[in-house]
Design a protein around this motif. Structure first.
Motif, PDB file in Angstrom:
ATOM      1  N   LYS A   1      66.427  19.081  99.882  1.00  0.00           N
ATOM      2  CA  LYS A   1      67.469  20.196  99.367  1.00  0.00           C
ATOM      3  C   LYS A   1      66.744  21.165  98.564  1.00  0.00           C
ATOM      4  CE  LYS A   1      71.851  21.780  99.069  1.00  0.00           C
ATOM      5  NZ  LYS A   1      72.663  22.276 100.566  1.00  0.00           N
ATOM      6  N   ASP A   2      66.789  22.518  98.656  1.00  0.00           N
ATOM      7  CA  ASP A   2      66.439  23.655  97.840  1.00  0.00           C
ATOM      8  C   ASP A   2      67.079  23.467  96.601  1.00  0.00           C
ATOM      9  OD1 ASP A   2      64.259  23.795  99.248  1.00  0.00           O
ATOM     10  OD2 ASP A   2      64.949  25.647 100.354  1.00  0.00           O
ATOM     11  N   ILE A   3      66.679  23.572  95.331  1.00  0.00           N
ATOM     12  CA  ILE A   3      67.243  23.598  94.029  1.00  0.00           C
ATOM     13  C   ILE A   3      66.878  24.953  93.215  1.00  0.00           C
ATOM     14  CG2 ILE A   3      67.758  21.059  93.902  1.00  0.00           C
ATOM     15  CD1 ILE A   3      65.602  21.062  91.880  1.00  0.00           C
ATOM     16  N   LEU A   4      67.832  25.373  92.304  1.00  0.00           N
ATOM     17  CA  LEU A   4      67.694  26.282  91.491  1.00  0.00           C
ATOM     18  C   LEU A   4      67.672  25.914  90.163  1.00  0.00           C
ATOM     19  CD1 LEU A   4      67.171  29.397  90.899  1.00  0.00           C
ATOM     20  CD2 LEU A   4      69.834  29.677  91.203  1.00  0.00           C
ATOM     21  N   VAL A   5      66.840  26.167  89.270  1.00  0.00           N
ATOM     22  CA  VAL A   5      67.054  25.734  87.909  1.00  0.00           C
ATOM     23  C   VAL A   5      67.554  26.857  87.084  1.00  0.00           C
ATOM     24  CG1 VAL A   5      65.619  24.794  85.789  1.00  0.00           C
ATOM     25  CG2 VAL A   5      64.979  24.230  88.237  1.00  0.00           C
ATOM     26  N   THR A   6      68.707  26.367  86.525  1.00  0.00           N
ATOM     27  CA  THR A   6      69.478  27.457  85.914  1.00  0.00           C
ATOM     28  C   THR A   6      69.280  27.370  84.239  1.00  0.00           C
ATOM     29  OG1 THR A   6      71.352  26.043  85.630  1.00  0.00           O
ATOM     30  CG2 THR A   6      71.442  27.419  87.497  1.00  0.00           C
ATOM     31  N   GLY A   7      68.824  26.288  83.781  1.00  0.00           N
ATOM     32  CA  GLY A   7      68.366  26.070  82.493  1.00  0.00           C
ATOM     33  C   GLY A   7      67.543  24.892  82.050  1.00  0.00           C
ATOM     34  N   VAL A   8      67.312  24.782  80.935  1.00  0.00           N
ATOM     35  CA  VAL A   8      66.526  23.538  80.276  1.00  0.00           C
ATOM     36  C   VAL A   8      66.947  23.111  79.326  1.00  0.00           C
ATOM     37  CG1 VAL A   8      64.053  23.132  79.642  1.00  0.00           C
ATOM     38  CG2 VAL A   8      64.372  24.880  81.544  1.00  0.00           C
ATOM     39  N   PHE A   9      66.971  21.549  79.041  1.00  0.00           N
ATOM     40  CA  PHE A   9      67.206  21.120  77.829  1.00  0.00           C
ATOM     41  C   PHE A   9      66.142  20.270  77.155  1.00  0.00           C
ATOM     42  CE2 PHE A   9      68.184  18.054  81.117  1.00  0.00           C
ATOM     43  CZ  PHE A   9      67.751  16.764  80.544  1.00  0.00           C
ATOM     44  N   PRO A  10      65.883  20.118  75.939  1.00  0.00           N
ATOM     45  CA  PRO A  10      64.834  19.312  75.428  1.00  0.00           C
ATOM     46  C   PRO A  10      64.919  17.678  75.958  1.00  0.00           C
ATOM     47  CG  PRO A  10      66.605  19.748  73.729  1.00  0.00           C
ATOM     48  CD  PRO A  10      66.872  20.332  74.929  1.00  0.00           C
ATOM     49  N   GLY A  11      63.970  17.150  76.241  1.00  0.00           N
ATOM     50  CA  GLY A  11      63.909  15.698  76.776  1.00  0.00           C
ATOM     51  C   GLY A  11      63.563  14.926  75.267  1.00  0.00           C
ATOM     52  N   ASN A  12      63.576  13.654  75.525  1.00  0.00           N
ATOM     53  CA  ASN A  12      63.238  12.494  74.734  1.00  0.00           C
ATOM     54  C   ASN A  12      62.829  11.263  75.489  1.00  0.00           C
ATOM     55  OD1 ASN A  12      65.820  11.247  74.984  1.00  0.00           O
ATOM     56  ND2 ASN A  12      66.579  12.728  73.856  1.00  0.00           N
ATOM     57  N   ASP A  13      62.639  10.423  74.803  1.00  0.00           N
ATOM     58  CA  ASP A  13      62.075   8.814  75.381  1.00  0.00           C
ATOM     59  C   ASP A  13      63.017   8.524  76.404  1.00  0.00           C
ATOM     60  OD1 ASP A  13      59.871   8.778  74.116  1.00  0.00           O
ATOM     61  OD2 ASP A  13      60.420   7.905  72.598  1.00  0.00           O
ATOM     62  N   GLN A  14      64.603   9.020  76.039  1.00  0.00           N
ATOM     63  CA  GLN A  14      65.767   8.294  76.906  1.00  0.00           C
ATOM     64  C   GLN A  14      65.827   9.369  78.221  1.00  0.00           C
ATOM     65  OE1 GLN A  14      66.936   5.118  76.607  1.00  0.00           O
ATOM     66  NE2 GLN A  14      65.607   4.877  75.102  1.00  0.00           N
ATOM     67  N   LEU A  15      65.615  10.515  77.816  1.00  0.00           N
ATOM     68  CA  LEU A  15      66.154  11.438  79.010  1.00  0.00           C
ATOM     69  C   LEU A  15      64.860  12.209  79.617  1.00  0.00           C
ATOM     70  CD1 LEU A  15      69.503  12.913  77.454  1.00  0.00           C
ATOM     71  CD2 LEU A  15      69.122  11.857  79.549  1.00  0.00           C
ATOM     72  N   ASP A  16      63.934  11.492  79.418  1.00  0.00           N
ATOM     73  CA  ASP A  16      62.635  12.231  80.214  1.00  0.00           C
ATOM     74  C   ASP A  16      62.587  12.212  81.680  1.00  0.00           C
ATOM     75  OD1 ASP A  16      60.156  13.323  79.911  1.00  0.00           O
ATOM     76  OD2 ASP A  16      58.934  11.293  79.983  1.00  0.00           O
ATOM     77  N   ASN A  17      62.106  13.350  82.217  1.00  0.00           N
ATOM     78  CA  ASN A  17      62.194  13.771  83.665  1.00  0.00           C
ATOM     79  C   ASN A  17      63.332  13.412  84.289  1.00  0.00           C
ATOM     80  OD1 ASN A  17      59.213  13.423  83.459  1.00  0.00           O
ATOM     81  ND2 ASN A  17      58.994  11.599  84.169  1.00  0.00           N
ATOM     82  N   TYR A  18      64.270  14.128  83.527  1.00  0.00           N
ATOM     83  CA  TYR A  18      65.845  14.137  84.200  1.00  0.00           C
ATOM     84  C   TYR A  18      66.095  15.392  84.622  1.00  0.00           C
ATOM     85  CZ  TYR A  18      67.849   9.559  83.322  1.00  0.00           C
ATOM     86  OH  TYR A  18      68.353   8.084  83.565  1.00  0.00           O
ATOM     87  N   ILE A  19      66.991  15.389  85.635  1.00  0.00           N
ATOM     88  CA  ILE A  19      67.569  16.551  86.316  1.00  0.00           C
ATOM     89  C   ILE A  19      69.189  16.453  86.475  1.00  0.00           C
ATOM     90  CG2 ILE A  19      67.669  18.206  88.275  1.00  0.00           C
ATOM     91  CD1 ILE A  19      64.896  17.323  89.074  1.00  0.00           C
TER      92      ILE A  19
END
Length: 401
Positions: free
Chosen positions: A189-207
């Motif tokens: 599926k093609d996706i469109l990135v609308t925003g970015v949030f800061p990651g951390n050790d627990q939310l790394d590589n999340y969409i």
């Protein structure tokens, strides 16, 4: 007699005149105890700060309560589960969640990521939308609008809020048989990135994406869920609400608290804290041998005075108490000054953030009452034990030439 023993002990400690060796070793014992107590208090306060920091780091990963199925990934009889949750007055909000690993590709670059599909109520449970520093949270008008973790977006160089730049996510298909074409291997599926949030050790590589996207990629029916995350009106009632939900939903449903969801992580933190405590308890125990030296030198230096007191009828038990009280006064002085010094260092760190783990993260510190109690009891236990053991002087030692 007891007051006399304490008075003599206080004079031994506070007298301005006397043996230079006794004065030096006494204040050395107080200084060593002060440093050990201050160090232990500061380290334990840092770990208390780390606990709060880790709670903040995982606050957007785990809700107050999480519901899962005990048989398979998908929650069965979802309508009944939602009705139970709606009728529970302790629950503020809840949201359906589907999470799976996916492969994401853009402009020849690719990476493994975690795709978390959520419904529109998710931000009421975990307000991740407040952490967005660039772009906006998905509007949920379209299933392919997503929110991406910053480091993942930087590695793939995906433009944000660009209507012409789409990344592609791939989800492997389960199944058997011969693969005849590309579509037999995965859904994409093609996706469109609308925003970015800061990651951390627990939310790394999340969409973070609308749950409809994960349903499409996994070929699940509409209104499916792997988990249901719950926000409570009063988190202090977590255990009570958990018991009520288990009773109402039956054995096919599993209910976990935030701590249980991350049990391995908290076990690691608590184990590290225990080892640090044991190490510093050993440091304090070793430090108390300065106290033993101070008591022994005091006994040698005041031997003639002790002989005179015994000759005047001063009981041997009270003479022993004199040395014991001297040790106690040294221990108490070291504990009080150590806690004052440790508290001052903690407040210095809180207000200046001078000591840093890295360029952006100062060492967290939290001053709590139980830390004072833990440090004081540890130092008192070893100090009182050493004072009692080395105060057991014999009468023959005193009266012999």
């Amino acid at each position: 007699m007891r007051n006399i023993a304490f008075y003599i002990a206080s004079r031994y400690l506070l007298a301005k005149k006397g043996s230079t060796a006794v004065t030096f070793i006494t204040w050395l014992a107080i200084g060593a105890m002060t440093v050990a107590v201050a160090a232990m208090f500061v380290i334990i306060s840092v770990f208390s700060g780390l606990e709060d920091l880790n709670k903040d780091l995982i606050s957007n990963l785990h809700a107050d309560l999480t519901i899962k199925s005990t048989s398979g990934k998908t929650i069965k009889d979802l309508d009944n589960v939602e009705n139970v949750l709606k009728n529970n007055t302790e629950i503020s909000s809840f949201s359906r969640v589907i999470e799976e690993k996916i492969y994401i590709s853009y402009n020849g670059k690719g990476d493994i990521a975690y795709l978390r599909g959520v419904d529109s109520a998710y931000t009421k449970v975990n307000p991740i939308d407040k952490n967005i520093f660039y772009g906006t949270y998905p509007s949920f008008r379209y299933s392919n609008e997503v929110l991406m973790e910053n480091s993942l977006d930087n590695r793939l160089s995906i433009p944000v809020a660009s209507s012409s730049d789409y990344a592609t996510v791939f989800m492997p298909k389960p199944g058997l048989g011969i693969i005849n074409k590309e579509e037999d291997i995965y859904n994409k599926k093609d996706i469109l990135v609308t925003g970015v949030f800061p990651g951390n050790d627990q939310l790394d590589n999340y969409i973070i994406a609308p749950i409809e996207l994960t349903e499409e990629l996994l070929s699940l029916p509409r209104n499916s869920a792997y988990n249901i995350v719950i926000k409570l009106k009063n988190p202090d009632h977590t255990a009570l609400v958990k018991e009520k939900l288990i009773s109402a939903l039956g054995k096919n449903i599993q209910v976990k608290t935030k701590e249980e969801e991350n049990a391995a992580f908290w076990k690691m933190i608590n184990t590290e804290k225990l080892f640090i405590y044991l190490i510093f308890a050993l440091v304090i125990f070793i430090t108390t041998f300065n106290l033993a030296g101070a008591i022994i030198i005091l006994q040698l230096d005041k031997k003639e005075q002790a002989k005179s007191l015994i000759s005047l009828g001063f009981p041997l038990s009270h003479l022993r108490k004199t040395y014991f009280y001297t040790g106690i006064l040294i221990v108490i002085s070291g504990i009080i000054t150590g806690l004052i010094l440790g508290t001052a260092l903690c407040y210095f760190q809180l207000y200046t953030e001078f000591f840093r783990a890295n360029e952006t993260l100062p060492f967290p510190v939290k001053i709590v009452g139980k830390n004072y109690l833990i440090v004081a009891l540890t130092a008192s236990f070893f100090g009182f034990a050493i004072s009692w053991f080395f105060s057991k002087i014999s009468k023959e030692y005193i009266i012999k030439n």
